[in-house]
Design a protein around this motif. Structure first.
Motif, short mmCIF file in Angstrom:
data_model
loop_
_atom_site.label_atom_id
_atom_site.label_comp_id
_atom_site.label_asym_id
_atom_site.label_seq_id
_atom_site.Cartn_x
_atom_site.Cartn_y
_atom_site.Cartn_z
N VAL A 295 1.80 3.40 9.64
CA VAL A 295 1.37 4.08 8.74
C VAL A 295 1.96 4.75 7.63
N GLU A 296 2.66 5.41 7.49
CA GLU A 296 3.47 6.15 6.63
C GLU A 296 3.82 5.12 5.62
N LEU A 297 5.02 4.22 5.80
CA LEU A 297 5.15 3.00 4.82
C LEU A 297 4.03 2.76 3.81
N THR A 298 2.69 2.47 4.82
CA THR A 298 1.90 1.90 3.98
C THR A 298 0.88 3.02 3.01
N TYR A 299 1.30 4.66 3.83
CA TYR A 299 0.41 5.05 2.89
C TYR A 299 1.06 5.39 1.46
N LYS A 300 2.62 5.38 1.41
CA LYS A 300 3.81 5.29 0.43
C LYS A 300 3.35 3.84 -0.42
N LEU A 302 0.81 2.18 -0.94
CA LEU A 302 -0.76 2.16 -1.56
C LEU A 302 -1.49 3.84 -1.92
N ALA A 303 -1.04 4.35 -1.60
CA ALA A 303 -1.04 5.64 -2.43
C ALA A 303 -1.99 6.04 -3.90
N PRO A 304 -0.49 5.20 -4.35
CA PRO A 304 -0.88 4.63 -6.34
C PRO A 304 -2.38 4.51 -6.73
N TYR A 305 -3.12 4.46 -5.12
CA TYR A 305 -4.43 2.48 -5.38
C TYR A 305 -5.41 4.01 -4.78
N GLY A 306 -5.27 5.11 -4.73
CA GLY A 306 -6.73 6.01 -3.55
C GLY A 306 -6.04 5.85 -2.40
N MET A 307 -5.43 5.05 -1.97
CA MET A 307 -5.05 5.74 -0.08
C MET A 307 -5.10 7.29 0.28
N LYS A 308 -6.32 7.73 0.80
CA LYS A 308 -6.30 9.40 1.66
C LYS A 308 -4.83 9.59 1.86
N VAL A 309 -4.24 10.56 2.31
CA VAL A 309 -3.00 10.23 3.67
C VAL A 309 -3.58 10.89 4.86
N PRO A 310 -2.70 10.04 5.33
CA PRO A 310 -3.29 9.61 6.77
C PRO A 310 -2.82 11.18 7.64
N GLN A 311 -3.40 10.64 8.75
CA GLN A 311 -2.53 11.86 10.09
C GLN A 311 -2.35 11.98 10.57
#
Length: 557
Positions: A295-300, A302-311
């Motif tokens: 999940v953390e890797l996915t956020y890193k 996709l974060a530039p494309y608007g993905m919200k911070v995962p819990q």
């Protein structure tokens, strides 16, 4: 105390704990309060407008100044004429972004210290965190201030808070500036926008039934008014000519409610108080950690494309499964801190402050439904959810035509596919031969790009196939060892399900599947909450059954 001409500054003054400190300072009439925060202007909630803060802003005993701590000139302006600075500003701890945290927690703190020295501020109280001594691996039991900073912190927030804390302690005595640091543990209370809302969101999503770890990890929570009270105790101790005990300056202090409690029991009390079920199903940390890393890797990515911070992140998993309790004796001795609101009273006030989050008050859905999201929120969703009735009916007619021409006719799959490809080839060839205009009507050609299979897509398909193959091989290896009963049961059930599906003819599958596809998603969109609740109940029962089977198998060995 007559604080009309004596000013203090609260950085991050619109934050959760800072709001309570601001109100407490106003009520005690200790200082006129300058609220420094990032937004360009202050927006008061209705209860704030009618309360002490609104009155103080109207009377001039409080003022708001927009301040970016990363800009030293703005910090200097905020600290002008102030006697005391309560430095409480910090980014959201759930965002594991080192650059962001370093720019505020370290560089911003340097700017605050420099501003205090240049503007002759007398006292600086820094809001730190117990996480500065937490490595994310080893639990802390009754930890005191003798604990050292670990070689590696749990996340970038903790690491940069430790750097900021060290700077504040080191600056003690510079140009007469007295400093100290407060380490409040797990703050909760009215106005919290992180802990309680997160628990409720998890409960409404059916995720609050799960306990990460064994559920016995102990925690120290701190009611938000006690945190504000601790800051005032620290300021009074620094200001006093005769300290409470030894010198209070140049040191850090753990602040808690002095009532350790199991972390998951605390969460259960809040959830039950709001009408939700308490967590019951335990999931081992070693099961959750790989998922959290993905999940953390996915956020890193996709974060530039608007993905919200995962819990669900590795650092959050560690926080939820480790024990963290702290000793407040030093705070009691040096700054005279004792909690003014007991834990149970704080819980009661917290629960009462969230009537809109109770289980019997469900929020109206905003944005696309789950059914729409599952279907991609495009043409497929519009068709299967009957948003474009003309398009849905056209698709149904095409599917029926396909059924009667290729399936009901009794052809084998190979024959049906061959006939379909033949028809498609004839159509594409004739369509390509047609002129661009017929009787004044334009004939839109099928672009070649529709049939292009990119290298990236090819790579993804190959990787997916390879990953599937590796999973199958690993499963076979585990079966060969003969000691993984749960895997054996899963394989047997999967194969039985495949046999049942294979027993249904292609014709029967089409007759059953087509109406289900066009009706099931529409029903799910209309009855989303009821169906989700039913599925979660079945899943919970399955988890319990699986746990019981695993226990019996282990006991039979």
């Amino acid at each position: 105390m007559g604080g009309e001409d004596r000013w203090c500054v609260v950085t991050g003054g619109r934050g959760f704990a800072a709001r309570h400190l601001v109100v407490m300072l106003i009520r005690f009439e200790m200082f006129s309060v300058r609220i420094a925060d990032l937004p360009p202007s202050i927006k008061l909630d209705p209860d704030e407008e009618k309360g002490p803060l609104g009155e103080a802003l109207r009377s001039g005993h409080a003022q708001y100044i927009s301040t970016d701590l990363r800009d030293k000139s703005q910090v200097l302006k905020a600290c002008l004429g102030a006697e005391v600075v309560f430095h409480m500003a910090a980014p959201d701890s759930s965002i594991n972004n080192y650059d962001l945290h370093h720019s505020v927690n370290v560089q911003g703190t340097k700017n605050v210290i420099d501003a205090c020295i240049e503007q002759n501020v007398k006292r600086l109280i820094y809001t730190s965190s117990p996480s500065v001594v937490f490595d994310g691996v080893h639990g802390i039991f009754n930890g005191d201030e003798s604990l050292q900073y670990p070689a590696r912190h749990n996340d970038s927030y903790s690491a940069t808070k430790a750097e900021g804390e060290a700077l504040v302690i080191k600056s003690n005595g510079m140009n007469g500036l007295l400093t100290c640091c407060i380490r409040p543990s797990s703050i909760f209370g009215p106005g919290d926008k992180l802990l309680v809302p997160s628990l409720v969101n998890a409960a409404r999503a059916g995720k609050s039934k799960f306990i990460i770890g064994n559920g016995n990890n102990m925690y120290d929570f701190t009611y938000v008014e006690n945190v504000a009270h601790a800051h005032i105790c620290a300021e009074r101790a620094l200001a006093s000519e005769r300290m409470v005990s030894e010198s209070a300056a140049g040191k850090a202090y753990f602040i808690t409610n002095m009532e350790p409690i199991k972390f998951w029991e605390f969460c259960s009390l809040i959830l039950e108080g709001l009408g939700y079920e308490r967590p019951r199903i335990k999931i081992p940390v070693f099961v959750m950690m790989p998922i959290a890393r993905i999940v953390e890797l996915t956020y890193k990515l996709l974060a530039p494309y608007g993905m919200k911070v995962p819990q669900l992140t590795p650092s959050r998993i560690r926080l939820l499964s480790c024990s963290r309790t702290f000793n407040c004796s030093k705070a009691n001795d040096r700054i005279g801190y004792t909690p003014i609101v007991p834990l149970q009273e704080g819980l009661r006030r917290t629960i009462e402050s969230y009537p809109h989050l109770r289980a019997d008050i469900q929020p109206k859905r905003h944005g696309p439904s789950k059914a729409s999201i599952y279907l991609g929120s495009g043409r497929v969703a519009d068709t299967l959810l009957w948003r474009d009735k003309k398009q849905s009916l056209t698709t149904l007619l095409i599917m029926f035509a396909f059924y009667f021409n290729f399936i009901a006719s009794g052809y084998t799959i190979i024959t049906a596919v061959s006939r379909l490809l033949l028809a498609a080839s004839i159509f594409l060839f004739i369509h390509g031969r047609l002129p661009k205009k017929i009787l004044g009507y334009s004939v839109e050609k099928v672009p070649e790009s529709n049939f292009h299979f990119s290298e990236e897509m090819s790579h993804r398909v190959v990787v997916s196939v390879a990953s599937l193959w590796n999973s199958v091989v690993n499963g076979l290896k585990s079966l060969c060892k003969g000691n993984d009963w749960m895997l054996f049961i899963k394989v047997v059930l999967s194969l039985l399900a495949l046999i049942l599906i294979e027993a249904i003819s292609l014709q029967g599958l089409f007759v059953l599947g087509l109406p289900i596809v066009f009706v099931a998603f529409l029903v799910y969109e209309k009855k989303e909450e009821e169906i989700d609740g039913l599925v979660l109940g079945i899943h919970s029962f399955g988890c319990k059954l699986k746990s019981n089977i695993a226990k019996r198998l282990s006991n039979s060995k």
